[in-house]
Design an enzyme around this catalytic site. Structure first.
Site, mmCIF file in Angstrom:
data_model
loop_
_atom_site.group_PDB
_atom_site.id
_atom_site.type_symbol
_atom_site.label_atom_id
_atom_site.label_comp_id
_atom_site.label_asym_id
_atom_site.label_seq_id
_atom_site.Cartn_x
_atom_site.Cartn_y
_atom_site.Cartn_z
ATOM 1 N N HIS A 167 51.043 62.394 32.302
ATOM 2 C CA HIS A 167 51.768 62.253 31.030
ATOM 3 C C HIS A 167 53.211 62.727 31.178
ATOM 4 O O HIS A 167 54.147 62.078 30.713
ATOM 5 C CB HIS A 167 51.089 63.079 29.935
ATOM 6 C CG HIS A 167 49.774 62.536 29.460
ATOM 7 N ND1 HIS A 167 49.569 61.211 29.176
ATOM 8 C CD2 HIS A 167 48.595 63.162 29.182
ATOM 9 C CE1 HIS A 167 48.321 61.030 28.759
ATOM 10 N NE2 HIS A 167 47.719 62.205 28.765
ATOM 11 N N HIS A 216 45.811 64.676 35.095
ATOM 12 C CA HIS A 216 45.884 63.906 33.847
ATOM 13 C C HIS A 216 47.115 64.331 33.043
ATOM 14 O O HIS A 216 47.903 63.491 32.588
ATOM 15 C CB HIS A 216 44.609 64.141 33.036
ATOM 16 C CG HIS A 216 44.599 63.488 31.690
ATOM 17 N ND1 HIS A 216 43.849 62.369 31.406
ATOM 18 C CD2 HIS A 216 45.237 63.790 30.526
ATOM 19 C CE1 HIS A 216 44.045 62.012 30.148
ATOM 20 N NE2 HIS A 216 44.884 62.875 29.595
ATOM 21 N N GLU A 217 47.284 65.629 32.887
ATOM 22 C CA GLU A 217 48.420 66.130 32.104
ATOM 23 C C GLU A 217 49.741 65.911 32.838
ATOM 24 O O GLU A 217 50.757 65.559 32.220
ATOM 25 C CB GLU A 217 48.228 67.619 31.796
ATOM 26 C CG GLU A 217 47.020 67.948 30.942
ATOM 27 C CD GLU A 217 47.056 67.270 29.574
ATOM 28 O OE1 GLU A 217 48.162 66.920 29.099
ATOM 29 O OE2 GLU A 217 45.983 67.083 28.985
#
Length: 210
Positions: free
Chosen positions: A70, A66-67
């Site tokens: 980004h 998820h990170e």
């Protein structure tokens, strides 16, 4: 928009990602073991290795990718972007799991540079969409485990689906510093297309009688 798409990681960033992955794996392992004295007994009894591995492969990877999503999209838009772990919040995640619940905010990807609303929205959207993709990838893992009668593989698949759907739905909430607030500020249509299915599927998995 800048065309600089070089993706690199500093030693500090790699360390922070590794610490966050391990800490969240431990926190979710303790949480799924029941928290409190039951989890502590499992630790000293050697029974947490399996649950820890399951959590690393499901919750840990869900948070990690998820990170990273980004970061990848931010760099694609010419940003200087790095993940920074919040060690205080990681400690809180482990302590809360001992109390029988999870409060996990492992850190964030920080970036700088000029961006349009659309670019801000796409950077925010990348994390939840990655979790949805991971949930889809864990589905065949669950089916393989069920067909072959492997409790471990089935558990990895089911936890992977459930946790990643939850992460997508939670992060798409349009409040505070969550991704959903940035996405809905850019496009209400895109927000609805991602948030509504994520929320509905999460609720089905949590409350369905199976």
């Amino acid at each position: 928009m800048s065309t600089n798409t070089t993706l690199s990681f500093s030693s500090r960033e790699l360390r922070d990602l590794a610490v966050a992955w391990v800490a969240l794996g431990l926190a979710f392992a303790i949480f799924f073991a029941g928290g409190g004295m039951r989890a502590i007994a499992n630790v000293f009894g050697g029974g947490l290795v399996g649950p820890f591995l399951v959590s690393l492969l499901t919750a840990g990877i869900g948070f990690l990718l998820h990170e990273l999503a980004h970061k990848v999209v931010a760099v694609r838009f010419g940003q200087v972007a790095e993940f920074r772990a919040d060690y205080g919040m990681l400690f809180l995640a482990v302590m809360s799991s001992l109390a029988g619940f999870i409060f996990a905010a492992p850190g964030a990807v920080y970036h700088r540079g000029m961006l349009t609303d659309r670019e801000h929205g796409l950077i925010a959207l990348a994390g939840p969409v990655t979790n949805l993709a991971l949930a889809a990838l864990f589905l065949p893992v669950f089916l393989i485990g069920a067909l072959r009668g492997s409790d471990f593989v089935g558990l990895v698949g089911f936890r992977g689906i459930t946790i990643n759907l939850f992460l997508a739905a939670f992060n798409m909430l349009p409040f505070g510093a969550l991704d959903g607030k940035t996405v809905i500020s850019w496009s209400k249509g895109v927000f609805a297309v991602v948030f509504i299915p994520s929320l509905l599927l999460t609720l089905v998995l949590i409350f369905a009688p199976f």
